[in-house]
Design a protein around this motif. Structure first.
Motif, mmCIF file in Angstrom:
data_model
loop_
_atom_site.group_PDB
_atom_site.id
_atom_site.type_symbol
_atom_site.label_atom_id
_atom_site.label_comp_id
_atom_site.label_asym_id
_atom_site.label_seq_id
_atom_site.Cartn_x
_atom_site.Cartn_y
_atom_site.Cartn_z
ATOM 1 N N ILE B 24 0.842 -1.205 0.000
ATOM 2 C CA ILE B 24 0.000 0.000 0.000
ATOM 3 C C ILE B 24 0.875 1.252 0.000
ATOM 4 C CG2 ILE B 24 -1.827 1.237 1.281
ATOM 5 C CD1 ILE B 24 -2.072 -1.690 2.783
ATOM 6 N N ASP B 25 0.475 2.212 -0.799
ATOM 7 C CA ASP B 25 1.107 3.544 -0.775
ATOM 8 C C ASP B 25 0.213 4.436 0.095
ATOM 9 O OD1 ASP B 25 2.167 6.026 -1.185
ATOM 10 O OD2 ASP B 25 2.257 5.888 -3.360
ATOM 11 N N PRO B 26 0.580 4.676 1.351
ATOM 12 C CA PRO B 26 -0.363 5.320 2.282
ATOM 13 C C PRO B 26 -0.556 6.813 2.019
ATOM 14 C CG PRO B 26 1.729 4.931 3.374
ATOM 15 C CD PRO B 26 1.832 4.302 2.026
ATOM 16 N N ILE B 27 0.447 7.450 1.427
ATOM 17 C CA ILE B 27 0.387 8.912 1.226
ATOM 18 C C ILE B 27 0.202 9.248 -0.250
ATOM 19 C CG2 ILE B 27 1.765 11.041 1.409
ATOM 20 C CD1 ILE B 27 2.984 9.795 4.000
ATOM 21 N N GLY B 28 0.811 8.411 -1.106
ATOM 22 C CA GLY B 28 0.773 8.655 -2.553
ATOM 23 C C GLY B 28 2.138 9.074 -3.062
ATOM 24 N N GLY B 29 2.466 8.650 -4.286
ATOM 25 C CA GLY B 29 3.712 9.085 -4.912
ATOM 26 C C GLY B 29 4.960 8.416 -4.374
ATOM 27 N N GLN B 30 4.837 7.177 -3.867
ATOM 28 C CA GLN B 30 5.996 6.497 -3.270
ATOM 29 C C GLN B 30 6.197 5.119 -3.894
ATOM 30 O OE1 GLN B 30 8.426 7.475 -1.073
ATOM 31 N NE2 GLN B 30 9.334 5.472 -1.439
ATOM 32 N N VAL B 31 7.423 4.835 -4.289
ATOM 33 C CA VAL B 31 7.799 3.552 -4.882
ATOM 34 C C VAL B 31 8.221 2.552 -3.818
ATOM 35 C CG1 VAL B 31 9.571 2.439 -6.351
ATOM 36 C CG2 VAL B 31 8.496 4.592 -7.077
ATOM 37 N N SER B 32 7.937 1.268 -4.083
ATOM 38 C CA SER B 32 8.420 0.160 -3.245
ATOM 39 C C SER B 32 9.062 -0.893 -4.136
ATOM 40 C CB SER B 32 7.245 -0.454 -2.478
ATOM 41 O OG SER B 32 7.668 -1.579 -1.736
ATOM 42 N N ASP B 33 10.350 -1.153 -3.927
ATOM 43 C CA ASP B 33 11.050 -2.203 -4.693
ATOM 44 C C ASP B 33 10.836 -3.547 -4.003
ATOM 45 O OD1 ASP B 33 12.053 -0.093 -6.181
ATOM 46 O OD2 ASP B 33 14.130 -0.804 -6.116
ATOM 47 N N MET B 34 10.523 -4.565 -4.800
ATOM 48 C CA MET B 34 10.282 -5.896 -4.223
ATOM 49 C C MET B 34 11.121 -6.949 -4.937
ATOM 50 S SD MET B 34 6.677 -7.966 -3.728
ATOM 51 C CE MET B 34 6.380 -8.347 -5.443
ATOM 52 N N VAL B 35 11.811 -7.800 -4.170
ATOM 53 C CA VAL B 35 12.469 -8.981 -4.732
ATOM 54 C C VAL B 35 11.940 -10.223 -4.033
ATOM 55 C CG1 VAL B 35 14.578 -7.830 -5.543
ATOM 56 C CG2 VAL B 35 14.488 -8.739 -3.221
ATOM 57 N N LEU B 36 11.992 -11.350 -4.746
ATOM 58 C CA LEU B 36 11.427 -12.612 -4.275
ATOM 59 C C LEU B 36 12.435 -13.738 -4.449
ATOM 60 C CD1 LEU B 36 8.023 -12.434 -6.229
ATOM 61 C CD2 LEU B 36 8.458 -11.649 -3.884
ATOM 62 N N PHE B 37 12.442 -14.635 -3.475
ATOM 63 C CA PHE B 37 13.278 -15.842 -3.544
ATOM 64 C C PHE B 37 12.424 -17.051 -3.158
ATOM 65 C CE2 PHE B 37 15.966 -12.250 -2.777
ATOM 66 C CZ PHE B 37 17.107 -12.478 -3.530
ATOM 67 N N ASN B 38 12.706 -18.195 -3.754
ATOM 68 C CA ASN B 38 12.093 -19.449 -3.326
ATOM 69 C C ASN B 38 12.605 -19.733 -1.907
ATOM 70 O OD1 ASN B 38 11.684 -22.183 -2.759
ATOM 71 N ND2 ASN B 38 12.033 -22.826 -4.885
ATOM 72 N N ALA B 39 11.682 -19.865 -0.947
ATOM 73 C CA ALA B 39 12.076 -20.013 0.460
ATOM 74 C C ALA B 39 12.866 -21.296 0.702
ATOM 75 C CB ALA B 39 10.836 -19.982 1.362
#
Lengths: 193, 193
Positions: B24-39
């Protein structure tokens, strides 16, 4: 000396800093996937994300650099007589043919041709990054839609690279029907001092 | 329970197959980088090249999958209220600020915030792949030129993902001025059963 990569196959070799690599499409309409590793520490490797970020373009050609995951320059493109390469799509793999083309059974792939040739350098299949796909003609629409079209390269077109560090290079003659106008052809390359 | 990622920071956590993650972008105008790995085997990880190839688009949004370097589905996007994400550019790193912005001295970065949080899972800096950049507004011109513009996300916009395998997830509140309209804000996330 011009070396030949047979259709649907690959090679790997070392390239010293300052040496040049000329990748040639001898017949026309043939893609060559290329991956790069730092010869003295193979955990450093070519990165599409870093290259597109630093060069600020999707279309990598003359005067652009190929960058590593550690934000170092690996190669510079000195000349590109065709001018269309792709750095968005992963090398074709067995799953490409199964998932995208519903192809049953064995199919040669760039992924296999990269990792089998890189084995001599202790590089594993999981270590193969997104390749710089020389001569590959991937068109993008304004809505982001991607289309793989036959290469625009003509017989004799080449891309000339200069190594910015000591490298391990793996190169293929691509094995995917759609990427190569439906016909598999060789790739030539030359190492220049 | 809604969890908060402070501005210019990051988190990492596990997500079980079938669980949902709402970013969720709570304020607006904000990026979130996400990476994923097989656990269960962290050599399997999110791949931009495989995702763009299998989904046949640059713009990844609702109903697309995020794919791994082994050609497996890692997540599905169930809902995306903003609709603009980036999967071309590497996470901002110390070198981004030095090379692209001539910034001297220390600057927080997504790369640092990803690898420091992933250390608990024995994942090293060199293992951090190109991230899926949620809410990031990277525009591409017909000639390939890339422009990083302020995010289009408004307060409360979210992307809802469902895990297709047991995952390690790392998420940031992005630290780059240009990617976030010049102001650093938090990111919220929620894990749903």
């Amino acid at each position: 000396m011009i070396c030949k990569i047979e259709k649907q196959s690959g090679v790997a070799f070392t390239l010293k800093k300052g040496q040049q690599l000329k990748v040639i499409d001898p017949i026309g309409g043939q893609v060559s996937d290329m991956v790069l590793f730092n010869a003295s520490d193979t955990r450093e490797k070519i990165s599409s994300g870093k290259t597109l970020d630093f060069e600020e373009t999707i279309l990598i050609t003359t005067n652009h650099y190929l960058w590593s995951n550690r934000s170092n320059k690996m190669m510079r493109i000195l000349e590109d007589t065709n001018g269309r390469n792709d750095f968005l799509l992963a090398p074709c793999s067995p799953e490409t043919f199964k998932i995208m083309y519903n192809y049953g059974g064995y199919h040669p792939s760039c992924f296999e041709n990269l990792y089998t040739n890189l084995k001599q350098f202790d590089i594993q299949p999981d270590d193969v990054p997104t390749a710089f796909n020389i001569f590959m003609n991937v068109q993008f629409a304004a809505d982001g839609k991607l289309s793989v079209l036959p290469p625009l390269s003509k017989a004799g077109d080449f891309v000339l690279f200069e190594a910015e560090m000591d490298l391990i290079v793996a190169l293929t003659a691509c094995s995917a029907e759609d990427s190569n106008g439906g016909r598999f052809k060789p790739i030539h390359y030359e190492i220049l001092e």
